[in-house]
Design an enzyme around this catalytic site. Structure first.
Site, PDB file in Angstrom:
ATOM      1  CG  HIS A 124       4.021   3.464   6.722  1.00 28.88           C
ATOM      2  ND1 HIS A 124       2.887   2.669   6.726  1.00 28.88           N
ATOM      3  CD2 HIS A 124       3.698   4.568   7.437  1.00 28.88           C
ATOM      4  CE1 HIS A 124       1.934   3.276   7.410  1.00 28.88           C
ATOM      5  NE2 HIS A 124       2.405   4.427   7.853  1.00 28.88           N
ATOM      6  CG  ASP A 154       1.518  -0.099   5.537  1.00 32.18           C
ATOM      7  OD1 ASP A 154       2.316   0.661   4.972  1.00 32.18           O
ATOM      8  OD2 ASP A 154       1.058   0.138   6.667  1.00 32.18           O
ATOM      9  CB  SER A 177       0.852   4.948  10.761  1.00 38.00           C
ATOM     10  OG  SER A 177       0.291   5.336   9.555  1.00 38.00           O
TER      11      SER A 177
END
Length: 788
Positions: free
Chosen positions: A229, A171, A562
Site C-alpha cells: 500500500h 502509510d 487511498s
C-alpha cells in the site's frame, strides 16, 4: 527488476497476503464495516496479559522555559512527571511516543486506574484510548492534463516537476529499490531537511530522502520496509519516470507520479494488523520535525461514527502540521455511496474523494445468445480460449453465501468446468471469490454488482479468468440463465482501452464516501475528487493472484480513495513548488475553485448510477491541476482563524486547547458560525431565518482585473451577494463580499438518499454555486443548503 527480488520480500511474503486482505480496502464496502482487527500493533507478551492499553495523553505546554525552546530531554521529563506509580510489575506505565510538534503530550501504556490518577495533576488536559485506523500511474498524468503533449502549463518544463518540495507519506512503509524511486533528475534534499533514513542496508537517495518506522514495538524487528500500500501511494504522489510500466502487459506506458522530481519522506505507521492512532500521531510529529511541505495520509477510522475534532487524532495531528505551514491531504473513505459516510472532515484537511478515469482493462462477457457485456479484469490470460462454457449462477441454490461465493459455499455445487456468476456485497473480497470458484473446479468467473454499486467496475488482479460487470448487466445475465435450460457464456479479453466514446469519466465510483459532514455540517466535504479507480502504480510484490499463477509484477492496479489522496498530495506539491509562499489554505482554495464539474464530454459529472453527482459526492468538483496553478483569486485562512470557528462548534476551552496547543478562553473570542469560516465553498444549514456570511478573496492573478458575479440559485431559497462586482488594482489585494441566504419555499428540493436516512435524519437539500468571472479567470464556489 523481476529477477532482483530481495530476501526481505521472501520474509514478508506470507504477511503480505494478510496485508492485502486487511488493509488495501480494494473490496466491497461491506467488508470495511464488518472486519475488525484482531490486535493492535506489535506488543510484548506482558502487555497482552495485563490490563495495560495505549492512551494518548494531552497536556498543557510547560510554562517554565517556553514550550518551543524546550529540549527533548526537558519535554520528556515533563511527560514522565505525569506517570503514576505502578501497582504491580505487570502494570508498569511506559511511554511509547512523545509528541512535540503536532500536539503536546505523549502516548503511554496505562491501566484505566493510572489514567484516573493522572487527571488531578497540574497541566493534564485529556487522555484518550487510542483508536484503530484503516488504510483506504501510466495514464492519470495525461488524463489530468499534466503531460507535455496536452500543452498545459504545469508540466511544460522540468522546473514544474515539484523540485525542492518534500512530500511526507504516512502509510505502511516503502519498497525503496523500486525504479519509481530512482533519483535521476532529482536535486539533493533542501537544507531544511532534518530527517533520517532507517532502511537497513539501503542508502536513501535524492528522491527517497528519508524513511522512518513510527510503530512502537521491538525496534530490531521493525523497519520502514514494505511492499504494498505505502509503495503504491508514494509512487502515485511522486514516483519518478519509469518507461514500459504495466501490469501483466496492461495499462502499458511511462509510469510517473504527480510530482516526479519532488522528494519523498516515508513514515511507517501501519503494520499488517492495522494502524494505531498513537503511531499515526508519531509519524505526523516526525514529519513536521523533519521539515516536510506536504503530508499524504490514505488513512481513515475503521468505523464511521461521529468523532469531534478534539478526539480525532488525524484532525489533531493535521492541525499541528497546518500551523507549521504544511498541507495535509487525506482520503475521504471507501464506504459510499450513502451520505454521511466520509472521514477526515476537519476544514484544515484536504479531503479527497475518488473518481474514475477513461481507461479500462476490458474483459467482455459473451452469452450463447450473442449478447455482450463489457467489464474489466487486470488478469487477461492468453491461454484462455473464448469457447462457450456452461454458465451457472452461484446463488441458484437459494443460499446467499453461495451467491457471494464465500469460502466453502460452492463445495456442494457442480461448478466444475463452468463459468460461475457471483455477486458482490458479501463479507468477501472479489479476489477471494475467485479462489472459491477455482478451488471448487470452476473454469472462470463473472462478478456482478449489487444494486447500490451501479455502473462502477474495477480492474482486479484475479486468480482465474474473470470479469467484473455492472448491476444492469448482471440482471440481464440472470434473466438469460433463467430463460434457458443450457446457459453458456465465455469471456473475451480485449486489453487496455482508452478514451472509449461511451466513457463518462470522470465519474464518482460507488465506494467513494460522501458528505455532508457530521463533525461540522457547516463545512462542505469532501473538498475535491481525483483519480481513484484502477490506478497503476508501484507494487513490487507477489499479490495472492500472482502467487497462484507464480508470476510477479513491479506494478499493480488498485482502487480506492487511498489512490485518489496521493494524486492530490502530488498536485499540492506542484503548486507549492510553483508558489512557495502560498499557505495550505491557499493551495486548497486554488484546487477547489478551479475544479471541473463536467466530464470530458462536457456533461455533468455522474455518480455510480449515471445520475448527476451531488455536491456531497464531488465537493468542489474534479481536480484540474493546471488551472489550479493560476486560479486568479484565493480564499486564505490562517491558523488563528480556526479558533473562532472551533469556539463556534461549542467546544470547551480545554477541548480547543487540545487542538490548538494554546490556552484559549472562548468567552473572550468572537465565535463564528461554521459557514463563516473563509472557506472556498458554502455549506448552509438553513431554517426559517435568513443567514448572512462574508468571504474575503485575495487577488493572485493579474494586477488590474475586474470580476463579475455569476450564480446559480438553488430552488427554494434566495441568494443576495453584495457587491456583485469586485475590482482589483494590484496583486495580493484583498476584497470582501457578503452572501445572504433567504429561505422561501421548500418545494422542488432534492432529498438526501431517502433509502438510507429516514425519520429524523431525513433532511431535504438544495445546491447551487456562485462564481466570480473576469476576462481570464473563473473562480467557482459550490453551495449546499440543508434545510433544518
Amino acid at each position: 527488476m523481476e529477477n532482483t527480488q530481495h530476501k526481505v520480500l521472501e520474509i514478508m511474503f506470507p504477511l503480505g497476503l494478510l496485508l492485502l486482505l486487511l488493509l488495501l480496502l480494494k473490496f466491497s464496502p461491506a467488508i470495511a464495516n464488518e472486519q475488525e482487527p484482531a490486535a493492535v500493533g506489535l506488543r510484548n507478551m506482558d502487555d497482552e496479559q495485563s490490563s495495560l492499553q495505549t492512551y494518548i495523553v494531552f497536556t498543557k505546554k510547560p510554562e517554565a522555559a517556553g514550550a518551543n525552546s524546550l529540549q527533548h530531554e526537558d519535554l520528556n521529563a515533563w511527560y514522565q512527571s505525569f506517570l503514576p506509580t505502578a501497582t504491580s510489575s505487570n502494570h508498569q506505565p511506559q511511554i511509547v511516543h512523545t509528541y512535540r510538534n503536532v500536539v503536546t503530550g505523549f502516548a503511554a501504556r496505562l491501566t484505566p486506574e493510572q489514567v484516573k490518577a493522572m487527571e488531578g495533576k497540574e497541566g493534564f488536559l485529556s487522555a484518550q484510548a487510542e483508536r484503530m485506523l484503516a488504510l483506504q500511474t501510466t495514464h492519470t498524468p495525461y488524463f489530468l492534463g499534466l503531460t507535455k503533449n496536452r500543452g498545459w502549463e504545469l508540466w511544460k518544463n522540468e522546473s514544474n516537476y515539484g523540485k525542492g518540495v518534500i512530500i511526507g507519506v504516512v502509510d505502511t512503509g516503502i519498497w525503496p529499490d523500486h525504479p519509481s524511486f530512482g533519483d535521476e533528475g532529482v536535486p539533493p534534499a533542501p537544507d531544511k531537511w532534518k530527517g533520517k533514513c532507517e532502511l537497513n542496508g539501503t542508502v536513501c537517495n535524492n528522491k527517497l530522502i528519508g524513511a522512518r518506522n513510527c510503530i512502537h514495538g521491538d525496534a530490531n524487528t521493525l523497519s520502514p520496509y514494505e511492499v504494498g500500500h505505502g509503495t503504491h501511494t508514494s509512487s502515485t504522489a511522486a514516483g519518478n519516470f519509469v518507461k514500459d510500466a504495466n501490469a501483466y502487459g496492461n495499462a502499458n506506458g511511462t509510469a510517473v507520479g504527480m510530482a516526479p522530481h519532488a522528494h519523498l519522506a516515508i513514515y511507517k505507521v501501519c503494520s499488517i494488523e492495522g494502524c494505531n492512532s498513537s503511531d499515526m500521531l508519531a509519524g505526523l510529529d516526525a514529519a513536521v520535525e523533519d521539515g516536510v511541505d506536504v503530508i499524504s495520509m490514505s488513512i481513515v477510522y475503521y468505523h464511521n461514527d461521529y468523532i469531534p475534532f478534539h478526539e480525532d487524532a488525524i484532525a489533531l495531528g493535521a492541525f499541528g502540521a497546518t500551523q507549521k505551514g504544511i498541507l495535509v491531504s487525506c482520503s475521504a473513505g471507501n464506504i459510499g455511496p450513502e451520505h454521511k459516510t466520509l472521514s477526515n472532515e476537519a476544514p484544515w484537511i484536504l479531503t479527497v474523494g475518488a473518481s474514475t478515469i477513461d481507461r479500462t482493462i476490458k474483459a467482455t462477457a459473451r452469452l450463447r445468445n450473442g449478447a455482450e457485456f463489457g467489464g474489466e479484469s487486470v488478469y487477461q490470460p492468453k491461454d484462455f480460449l473464448p469457447v462457450l462454457l456452461p454458465l451457472i449462477y452461484a446463488g441458484s441454490n437459494g443460499n446467499r453465501s453461495s451467491a457471494f461465493c464465500k469460502d466453502g459455499s460452492l463445495r456442494n455445487m457442480d461448478v466444475k468446468g463452468k463459468i460461475v456468476l457471483c455477486e458482490t456485497g458479501g463479507p468477501v473480497s472479489i479476489i477471494a471469490q475467485g479462489y472459491e470458484v477455482r478451488s471448487a473446479g470452476g473454469s472462470a468467473m463473472i462478478v456482478i454488482n449489487r444494486k447500490q454499486d451501479g455502473y462502477t467496475t474495477l480492474a482486479e488482479d484475479h486468480v482465474l479468468p474473470a470479469t467484473h460487470l455492472d448491476y444492469a448487466s448482471g440482471l440481464k445475465i440472470k434473466a438469460y440463465i433463467n430463460s434457458t435450460q443450457n446457459p453458456k457464456a465465455t469471456i473475451l479479453f480485449r486489453g487496455t482501452v482508452i478514451g472509449e466514446s461511451s466513457s463518462v469519466a470522470p465519474a464518482v465510483p460507488f465506494f467513494s464516501s460522501r458528505g455532508p459532514s457530521k463533525a461540522s455540517p457547516g463545512i462542505l466535504k469532501p473538498d475535491i475528487i481525483g483519480p481513484g479507480v484502477s490506478i497503476l502504480a508501484a507494487y513490487p510484490f507477489p499479490t495472492d493472484s500472482n502467487i497462484a499463477r507464480k508470476k510477479t509484477s513491479m506494478f499493480n492496479i488498485l482502487s480506492g480513495t487511498s489512490m485518489s489522496c496521493p494524486h492530490l498530495s502530488g498536485i499540492a506539491a506542484l503548486l507549492k513548488s510553483s508558489h512557495p509562499y502560498w499557505s495550505p489554505a491557499a493551495i486548497k482554495s486554488a484546487i477547489m475553485t478551479t475544479a471541473d464539474v463536467v466530464n470530458h464530454h462536457g456533461k455533468p459529472i455522474v455518480d455510480e448510477k449515471r445520475s448527476p453527482a451531488d455536491v456531497f459526492a464531488i465537493g468542489a468538483g474534479h481536480v484540474n491541476p493546471s488551472k489550479a496553478n493560476n486560479p486568479g483569486l484565493i480564499y486564505d485562512i490562517q491558523p488563528d482563524d480556526y479558533i473562532p470557528y472551533l469556539c463556534g462548534l461549542n467546544y470547551t476551552d480545554k477541548q480547543v486547547e487540545i487542538i490548538t496547543q494554546r490556552t484559549i478562553k472562548c468567552s473572550k473570542v468572537e465565535s463564528i458560525a461554521e459557514t463563516q469560516l473563509n472557506y472556498p465553498s458554502f455549506s448552509v444549514v438553513l431554517g426559517s431565518e435568513s443567514l448572512s456570511f462574508t468571504r474575503t478573496v485575495t487577488n493572485v492573478g493579474e494586477a488590474k482585473s475586474t470580476y463579475n458575479l455569476e450564480k446559480f440559485v438553488p430552488p427554494g431559497i434566495g441568494i443576495i451577494v453584495r457587491p456583485e462586482q469586485i475590482v482589483f488594482s494590484e496583486v495580493n489585494q484583498k476584497a470582501t463580499y457578503t452572501v445572504e441566504f433567504i429561505p422561501h419555499s421548500h418545494k422542488q428540493i432534492g432529498e438526501i438518499n431517502p433509502q438510507s436516512h429516514t425519520g429524523k435524519d431525513s433532511k431535504r437539500y438544495a445546491e447551487g454555486y456562485l462564481r466570480w468571472v473576469s476576462d481570464k479567470y473563473s473562480v467557482r464556489s459550490p453551495i449546499s443548503i440543508i434545510f433544518a
